[in-house]
Design a protein around this motif. Structure first.
Motif, PDB file in Angstrom:
ATOM      1  N   THR A  40      -9.285  -4.396 -13.224  1.00 25.63           N
ATOM      2  CA  THR A  40     -10.405  -3.707 -12.588  1.00 25.63           C
ATOM      3  C   THR A  40     -11.256  -4.735 -11.853  1.00 25.63           C
ATOM      4  O   THR A  40     -11.659  -5.742 -12.441  1.00 25.63           O
ATOM      5  CB  THR A  40     -11.268  -2.967 -13.624  1.00 25.63           C
ATOM      6  OG1 THR A  40     -10.464  -1.988 -14.292  1.00 25.63           O
ATOM      7  CG2 THR A  40     -12.438  -2.267 -12.945  1.00 25.63           C
ATOM      8  N   ILE A  41     -11.497  -4.473 -10.578  1.00 29.79           N
ATOM      9  CA  ILE A  41     -12.245  -5.418  -9.746  1.00 29.79           C
ATOM     10  C   ILE A  41     -13.415  -4.704  -9.086  1.00 29.79           C
ATOM     11  O   ILE A  41     -13.266  -3.591  -8.557  1.00 29.79           O
ATOM     12  CB  ILE A  41     -11.343  -6.033  -8.656  1.00 29.79           C
ATOM     13  CG1 ILE A  41     -10.211  -6.846  -9.303  1.00 29.79           C
ATOM     14  CG2 ILE A  41     -12.150  -6.925  -7.713  1.00 29.79           C
ATOM     15  CD1 ILE A  41      -9.261  -7.468  -8.298  1.00 29.79           C
ATOM     16  N   ASP A  42     -14.583  -5.328  -9.150  1.00 29.88           N
ATOM     17  CA  ASP A  42     -15.749  -4.830  -8.416  1.00 29.88           C
ATOM     18  C   ASP A  42     -15.585  -5.239  -6.959  1.00 29.88           C
ATOM     19  O   ASP A  42     -15.772  -6.406  -6.615  1.00 29.88           O
ATOM     20  CB  ASP A  42     -17.048  -5.415  -8.983  1.00 29.88           C
ATOM     21  CG  ASP A  42     -17.326  -4.932 -10.399  1.00 29.88           C
ATOM     22  OD1 ASP A  42     -17.013  -3.760 -10.695  1.00 29.88           O
ATOM     23  OD2 ASP A  42     -17.827  -5.722 -11.205  1.00 29.88           O
ATOM     24  N   MET A  68      -0.449   7.147  -1.849  1.00 31.35           N
ATOM     25  CA  MET A  68       0.140   5.913  -2.391  1.00 31.35           C
ATOM     26  C   MET A  68      -0.510   5.516  -3.715  1.00 31.35           C
ATOM     27  O   MET A  68      -0.210   4.462  -4.283  1.00 31.35           O
ATOM     28  CB  MET A  68      -0.011   4.777  -1.378  1.00 31.35           C
ATOM     29  CG  MET A  68       0.814   4.965  -0.114  1.00 31.35           C
ATOM     30  SD  MET A  68       0.358   3.780   1.199  1.00 31.35           S
ATOM     31  CE  MET A  68       0.638   2.205   0.392  1.00 31.35           C
ATOM     32  N   GLY A  69      -1.421   6.354  -4.200  1.00 36.86           N
ATOM     33  CA  GLY A  69      -2.064   6.087  -5.480  1.00 36.86           C
ATOM     34  C   GLY A  69      -3.318   5.257  -5.413  1.00 36.86           C
ATOM     35  O   GLY A  69      -3.756   4.706  -6.430  1.00 36.86           O
ATOM     36  N   GLU A  70      -3.919   5.154  -4.231  1.00 38.88           N
ATOM     37  CA  GLU A  70      -5.147   4.364  -4.076  1.00 38.88           C
ATOM     38  C   GLU A  70      -6.272   5.261  -3.581  1.00 38.88           C
ATOM     39  O   GLU A  70      -6.400   5.508  -2.377  1.00 38.88           O
ATOM     40  CB  GLU A  70      -4.919   3.210  -3.093  1.00 38.88           C
ATOM     41  CG  GLU A  70      -6.103   2.251  -3.015  1.00 38.88           C
ATOM     42  CD  GLU A  70      -5.851   1.083  -2.073  1.00 38.88           C
ATOM     43  OE1 GLU A  70      -6.728   0.219  -1.981  1.00 38.88           O
ATOM     44  OE2 GLU A  70      -4.779   1.046  -1.425  1.00 38.88           O
ATOM     45  N   ALA A 124     -13.325   4.811  -4.815  1.00 37.41           N
ATOM     46  CA  ALA A 124     -13.710   3.398  -4.862  1.00 37.41           C
ATOM     47  C   ALA A 124     -15.007   3.153  -4.104  1.00 37.41           C
ATOM     48  O   ALA A 124     -15.839   2.345  -4.525  1.00 37.41           O
ATOM     49  CB  ALA A 124     -12.589   2.539  -4.291  1.00 37.41           C
ATOM     50  N   MET A 125     -15.191   3.855  -2.976  1.00 36.89           N
ATOM     51  CA  MET A 125     -16.413   3.668  -2.201  1.00 36.89           C
ATOM     52  C   MET A 125     -17.613   4.331  -2.881  1.00 36.89           C
ATOM     53  O   MET A 125     -18.758   3.996  -2.589  1.00 36.89           O
ATOM     54  CB  MET A 125     -16.223   4.224  -0.787  1.00 36.89           C
ATOM     55  CG  MET A 125     -17.359   3.892   0.167  1.00 36.89           C
ATOM     56  SD  MET A 125     -17.789   2.126   0.266  1.00 36.89           S
ATOM     57  CE  MET A 125     -16.421   1.481   1.233  1.00 36.89           C
ATOM     58  N   LYS A 146     -12.173  -0.860  -8.106  1.00 40.98           N
ATOM     59  CA  LYS A 146     -10.782  -0.457  -7.917  1.00 40.98           C
ATOM     60  C   LYS A 146      -9.976  -0.904  -9.132  1.00 40.98           C
ATOM     61  O   LYS A 146     -10.271  -1.937  -9.738  1.00 40.98           O
ATOM     62  CB  LYS A 146     -10.189  -1.088  -6.651  1.00 40.98           C
ATOM     63  CG  LYS A 146     -10.637  -0.461  -5.346  1.00 40.98           C
ATOM     64  CD  LYS A 146      -9.856  -1.076  -4.186  1.00 40.98           C
ATOM     65  CE  LYS A 146     -10.239  -0.485  -2.856  1.00 40.98           C
ATOM     66  NZ  LYS A 146      -9.433  -1.055  -1.748  1.00 40.98           N
ATOM     67  N   HIS A 147      -8.951  -0.123  -9.434  1.00 43.97           N
ATOM     68  CA  HIS A 147      -8.100  -0.429 -10.577  1.00 43.97           C
ATOM     69  C   HIS A 147      -6.684  -0.732 -10.090  1.00 43.97           C
ATOM     70  O   HIS A 147      -6.136  -0.001  -9.263  1.00 43.97           O
ATOM     71  CB  HIS A 147      -8.080   0.745 -11.552  1.00 43.97           C
ATOM     72  CG  HIS A 147      -9.455   1.195 -11.962  1.00 43.97           C
ATOM     73  ND1 HIS A 147     -10.213   0.528 -12.907  1.00 43.97           N
ATOM     74  CD2 HIS A 147     -10.221   2.232 -11.536  1.00 43.97           C
ATOM     75  CE1 HIS A 147     -11.376   1.127 -13.049  1.00 43.97           C
ATOM     76  NE2 HIS A 147     -11.403   2.175 -12.227  1.00 43.97           N
TER      77      HIS A 147
END
Length: 230
Positions: free
Chosen positions: A7-9, A177-179, A184-185, A190-191
């Motif tokens: 997980t990334i900020d 595509m799974g994103e 996220a916005m 995002k994972h």
């Protein structure tokens, strides 16, 4: 075998406020070019005010793209032509790399959209409807230049519709595509199942980042308010 996740900020709060503020300003701007007094008495003035807000937001984004958080910076998501072409080929084969920030195609698309929006906002400052409204800088370079800018303003609005359409298509493709980019916005995170290609470990001091954000906001607000009350 146990699956790992990362997980990334990615999108800081300033980018998220900018993004959704930009969406609102664009929608209002487009709406006021089509409406005839409902619900606004003078839609052209509201259109101009939406443009001033848009320009203020864009000033902030250009500044934040240079001195903001790592994934907001242009240098993070603008890739050389070779890498962009390689990513495009991988995408066609359905084997694209995973990116925390914009992928190479998305990064250049973002830059093109920001440039087009900036031209639209700036060119609008030189226009008049020849009846009730004159923008703050109308006539500064003469009627000939204002006339040319009016034509370019109209053409660029068509380009913006195309760019926005491509952006929406991109959102759908990434969702398939799974994103989920919209989520996220909204959340800012995002994972990932693996570390993305552009993962960065360049934390900035929170106080420093707040000071930079304050400076960029003051400059952007100053531009918007000067135009609003000019």
């Amino acid at each position: 075998m146990r699956k790992t996740s990362v997980t990334i900020d990615v999108w800081d709060k300033w980018i998220r406020v900018f993004h959704w503020g930009l969406v609102a300003a664009i929608l209002l701007s487009f709406y006021t070019t089509k409406t005839r007094g409902v619900p606004f008495l003078f839609p052209i003035e509201v259109h101009a005010q939406a443009g001033y807000l848009l320009l203020g937001l864009l000033v902030f984004r250009w500044l934040w793209g240079v001195m903001g958080s790592v994934y907001a910076r242009f240098k993070t998501f603008l890739y050389p032509p070779g890498e962009t072409i390689a990513y495009s080929k991988a995408l066609l084969k359905r084997q694209p790399g995973t990116y925390a920030s914009h992928n190479p195609l998305g990064g250049w698309m973002t830059l093109v959209m920001l440039l087009s929006l900036s031209f639209q906002a700036v060119s609008g400052l030189f226009l008049s409807d020849d009846i009730f409204f004159q923008a703050p800088l109308y006539g500064l370079f003469g009627d000939g230049v204002s006339s040319q800018l009016r034509s370019m303003h109209q053409l660029n609005s068509d380009l913006l519709i195309i760019l926005i359409g491509l952006h929406l298509v991109g959102l759908v493709v990434h969702r398939l595509m799974g994103e989920p980019l919209v989520a996220a916005m909204l959340a800012g995170t995002k994972h990932f199942r693996q570390l993305p290609v552009d993962a960065r470990n360049e934390p900035l001091n929170a106080a420093t980042l707040r000071l930079r954000a304050l400076g960029a906001l003051l400059i952007a607000a100053g531009v918007a308010l000067w135009l609003w009350f000019y």
